[in-house]
Design a protein around this motif. Structure first.
Motif, PDB file in Angstrom:
ATOM      1  N   LEU A   1       0.887  -1.192   0.063  1.00  0.00           N
ATOM      2  CA  LEU A   1       0.052   0.175  -0.140  1.00  0.00           C
ATOM      3  C   LEU A   1       0.679   0.548  -0.146  1.00  0.00           C
ATOM      4  N   ASN A   2       1.797   1.529   0.746  1.00  0.00           N
ATOM      5  CA  ASN A   2       2.711   2.490   1.092  1.00  0.00           C
ATOM      6  C   ASN A   2       3.415   2.674  -0.766  1.00  0.00           C
ATOM      7  N   LEU A   3       4.109   1.404  -0.710  1.00  0.00           N
ATOM      8  CA  LEU A   3       4.723   1.751  -2.204  1.00  0.00           C
ATOM      9  C   LEU A   3       3.070   2.757  -3.539  1.00  0.00           C
ATOM     10  N   LEU A   4       1.958   2.262  -3.397  1.00  0.00           N
ATOM     11  CA  LEU A   4       1.101   2.630  -4.642  1.00  0.00           C
ATOM     12  C   LEU A   4       1.181   4.117  -3.631  1.00  0.00           C
ATOM     13  N   ILE A   5       1.353   4.273  -3.395  1.00  0.00           N
ATOM     14  CA  ILE A   5       1.898   5.969  -2.496  1.00  0.00           C
ATOM     15  C   ILE A   5       2.578   6.768  -2.826  1.00  0.00           C
ATOM     16  N   ILE A   6       3.639   5.892  -2.767  1.00  0.00           N
ATOM     17  CA  ILE A   6       4.888   6.830  -3.269  1.00  0.00           C
ATOM     18  C   ILE A   6       4.773   6.546  -4.870  1.00  0.00           C
TER      19      ILE A   6
ATOM     20  N   TYR B   1      -6.327   7.286   3.101  1.00  0.00           N
ATOM     21  CA  TYR B   1      -5.658   7.860   2.108  1.00  0.00           C
ATOM     22  C   TYR B   1      -6.644   7.339   1.317  1.00  0.00           C
ATOM     23  N   ALA B   2      -6.853   5.914   1.460  1.00  0.00           N
ATOM     24  CA  ALA B   2      -7.896   5.886   0.171  1.00  0.00           C
ATOM     25  C   ALA B   2      -9.249   5.693   0.635  1.00  0.00           C
ATOM     26  N   LEU B   3      -9.856   6.253   2.207  1.00  0.00           N
ATOM     27  CA  LEU B   3     -11.226   6.053   2.509  1.00  0.00           C
ATOM     28  C   LEU B   3     -11.322   7.832   1.478  1.00  0.00           C
ATOM     29  N   PHE B   4     -10.052   9.190   2.510  1.00  0.00           N
ATOM     30  CA  PHE B   4     -10.624  10.485   1.861  1.00  0.00           C
ATOM     31  C   PHE B   4     -10.133  11.126   1.399  1.00  0.00           C
ATOM     32  N   TYR B   5      -8.952  10.485   0.032  1.00  0.00           N
ATOM     33  CA  TYR B   5      -8.165  11.313  -0.703  1.00  0.00           C
ATOM     34  C   TYR B   5      -9.083   9.850  -1.877  1.00  0.00           C
ATOM     35  N   PRO B   6      -9.539  11.147  -2.616  1.00  0.00           N
ATOM     36  CA  PRO B   6      -9.843  10.515  -3.985  1.00  0.00           C
ATOM     37  C   PRO B   6      -8.902  10.298  -5.564  1.00  0.00           C
ATOM     38  N   TRP B   7      -7.856  11.861  -5.408  1.00  0.00           N
ATOM     39  CA  TRP B   7      -6.500  11.644  -6.028  1.00  0.00           C
ATOM     40  C   TRP B   7      -5.555   9.625  -5.653  1.00  0.00           C
TER      41      TRP B   7
ATOM     42  N   LYS C   1      -7.633   7.070  -7.574  1.00  0.00           N
ATOM     43  CA  LYS C   1      -7.893   7.102  -9.069  1.00  0.00           C
ATOM     44  C   LYS C   1      -6.054   6.860  -9.250  1.00  0.00           C
ATOM     45  N   ALA C   2      -5.240   7.050  -8.880  1.00  0.00           N
ATOM     46  CA  ALA C   2      -3.527   7.089  -8.992  1.00  0.00           C
ATOM     47  C   ALA C   2      -3.560   5.055  -9.241  1.00  0.00           C
ATOM     48  N   VAL C   3      -4.235   4.607  -7.780  1.00  0.00           N
ATOM     49  CA  VAL C   3      -3.908   3.505  -7.838  1.00  0.00           C
ATOM     50  C   VAL C   3      -4.474   2.150  -8.655  1.00  0.00           C
ATOM     51  N   LYS C   4      -5.802   2.985  -9.353  1.00  0.00           N
ATOM     52  CA  LYS C   4      -6.368   2.134 -10.226  1.00  0.00           C
ATOM     53  C   LYS C   4      -5.355   2.494 -12.064  1.00  0.00           C
ATOM     54  N   LEU C   5      -4.545   3.546 -11.792  1.00  0.00           N
ATOM     55  CA  LEU C   5      -3.548   4.488 -13.272  1.00  0.00           C
ATOM     56  C   LEU C   5      -2.957   2.838 -12.984  1.00  0.00           C
TER      57      LEU C   5
ATOM     58  N   LEU D   1      -5.505  11.196  10.451  1.00  0.00           N
ATOM     59  CA  LEU D   1      -4.138  10.676  10.665  1.00  0.00           C
ATOM     60  C   LEU D   1      -3.195  10.819  11.551  1.00  0.00           C
ATOM     61  N   VAL D   2      -3.550  12.099  12.408  1.00  0.00           N
ATOM     62  CA  VAL D   2      -2.443  12.291  13.287  1.00  0.00           C
ATOM     63  C   VAL D   2      -2.923  11.477  14.418  1.00  0.00           C
ATOM     64  N   VAL D   3      -3.905  11.177  14.106  1.00  0.00           N
ATOM     65  CA  VAL D   3      -5.188  10.960  15.451  1.00  0.00           C
ATOM     66  C   VAL D   3      -4.865   9.067  15.787  1.00  0.00           C
ATOM     67  N   VAL D   4      -4.979   8.273  14.471  1.00  0.00           N
ATOM     68  CA  VAL D   4      -4.740   6.978  14.899  1.00  0.00           C
ATOM     69  C   VAL D   4      -3.616   7.166  14.819  1.00  0.00           C
ATOM     70  N   PHE D   5      -2.312   7.421  14.282  1.00  0.00           N
ATOM     71  CA  PHE D   5      -1.023   7.894  14.942  1.00  0.00           C
ATOM     72  C   PHE D   5      -0.645   7.999  16.078  1.00  0.00           C
ATOM     73  N   LEU D   6      -1.335   8.578  16.911  1.00  0.00           N
ATOM     74  CA  LEU D   6      -1.571   9.006  18.501  1.00  0.00           C
ATOM     75  C   LEU D   6      -2.355   7.734  19.326  1.00  0.00           C
ATOM     76  N   MET D   7      -3.267   7.220  18.446  1.00  0.00           N
ATOM     77  CA  MET D   7      -3.413   5.809  19.301  1.00  0.00           C
ATOM     78  C   MET D   7      -2.643   4.349  19.004  1.00  0.00           C
ATOM     79  N   CYS D   8      -1.845   4.616  18.007  1.00  0.00           N
ATOM     80  CA  CYS D   8      -0.879   3.533  17.868  1.00  0.00           C
ATOM     81  C   CYS D   8       0.604   3.628  18.504  1.00  0.00           C
ATOM     82  N   PHE D   9       0.595   5.044  18.577  1.00  0.00           N
ATOM     83  CA  PHE D   9       1.896   5.882  18.975  1.00  0.00           C
ATOM     84  C   PHE D   9       1.477   5.686  20.827  1.00  0.00           C
ATOM     85  N   CYS D  10       0.972   6.191  21.403  1.00  0.00           N
ATOM     86  CA  CYS D  10       1.286   6.488  22.833  1.00  0.00           C
ATOM     87  C   CYS D  10       1.298   5.036  23.689  1.00  0.00           C
TER      88      CYS D  10
END
Length: 326
Positions: free
Chosen positions: A46-51, A296-302, A305-309, A251-260
């Motif tokens: 998934l992160n490779l797709l974002i990169i 990202y997949a839930l909130f970013y349409p781009w 679309k990028a994953v599909k391409l 993103l930040v809230v989830v990060f803190l939930m996993c980080f704390c």
């Protein structure tokens, strides 16, 4: 009986100094390993797709997306290195030696501290975008963001390399384990620099962002935005900034939930927390790297679309980098 005991040792040739192999039912171990390694593979994919998405499509080369790219690189490396090695370290003997153990710990620290730095930079980016939108384009440029990202990684490498001062394998009680120990002073420094200060900054900035976002949303609903805020941008632009702030806030809230939980367990000490609990909170922290692309997949349409391409290999076509993604 002696033969059976030797068979349970990590290094039977050193019966007096070898660690014992972790004893657990093999079906349970197999299921756990398959599940954890699958999470690691999903994280890498998934992160490779974002990169690829942000790197390939020029329209996505915005300051905010550059920060997301840096975070995706950290998450990609977490899925590639710390996650599988952590599973191996906790479920079997460590056969790679003290040097690899120390290197693994240092690399893990570099990656995780850079992730924390990225979260701080993302919070600053949203703070300026929401609280000072008139000066955002002048203050937050692509080149400045790239410089900040490079400094973030450089600071992470510099801080993590201080761990080289600790002798590899010094705190191992036997051959076949990988243990890295922080003395009270080192742990206090890490707690303040890597946990307390970044979390305080992130929370303070997002509380301010939330207050201003609520104020702007009310102003837009009452049709007095131009009078009360005196902004030269259109309501549509404000709406997009608010949406970006909301997404990155999740993103930040989830990060803190996993980080704390990781530092909560670390503060509790080994005497109050079992080894299985420590392993659990470490992997919860690492699993944040798998959750970010889902956000990202839930909130970013781009991103969708990028994953599909990418999946359909359309990015291999000439001029695909100029595709309209927004």
């Amino acid at each position: 009986m002696e033969v059976e005991d030797r068979a349970q040792l990590c290094f039977p040739q050193f019966p007096n100094t070898s660690c014992r192999k972790p004893l657990s039912p093999w079906p349970q171990t197999l299921v756990i390993n398959i599940m954890l390694y699958s999470i690691s593979l999903i994280t890498v994919t998934l992160n490779l797709l974002i990169i690829i998405s942000i790197s390939h499509f020029r329209q996505l080369h915005t300051p905010t997306n550059i920060l997301l790219l840096s975070l995706a690189v950290s998450d990609f490396l977490i899925g590639l290195v710390p996650m599988p090695l952590e599973v191996l370290r906790k479920t079997s003997c460590w056969f790679f030696g003290d040097f690899v153990c120390a290197t693994y710990t240092i690399v893990s620290t570099i990656i995780t501290t850079s992730s924390i730095g990225d979260m701080v930079l993302i919070s600053v980016d949203r703070y300026v975008a929401i609280c000072d939108p008139l000066h955002y384009n002048n203050r937050i440029t692509v080149n400045r963001v790239k410089l900040c990202v490079c400094l973030c990684w450089l600071c992470s490498v510099s801080y993590s390399c201080l761990n080289l001062l600790t002798q590899p394998g010094r705190y191992n009680s036997c051959y076949g384990e990988c243990v890295f120990f922080y003395d009270p002073i080192s742990f206090t420094v890490e707690f303040v620099l890597i946990f307390f200060l970044p979390v305080t900054v992130v929370i303070a900035l997002y509380l301010r962002v939330f207050a201003v976002a609520v104020s702007q949303a009310r102003a837009m609903r009452s049709h007095i935005t131009a009078v009360t805020l005196q902004l030269s941008v259109t309501p549509k632009a404000k709406k997009s900034e608010l949406k970006a702030a909301r997404t990155l806030g999740v993103l930040v809230v989830v990060f803190l939930m996993c980080f704390c939980p990781y530092y909560s367990v670390s503060l509790a000490g080994d005497s109050l927390v079992s080894a299985s609990s420590v392993s659990y909170v470490i992997f919860v922290f690492y699993c944040n790297s798998c959750l970010n692309p889902v956000i990202y997949a839930l909130f970013y349409p781009w991103f969708r679309k990028a994953v599909k391409l990418i999946v359909t290999l359309q990015i291999l076509q000439p001029g695909s980098c100029e595709t309209n993604m927004l």
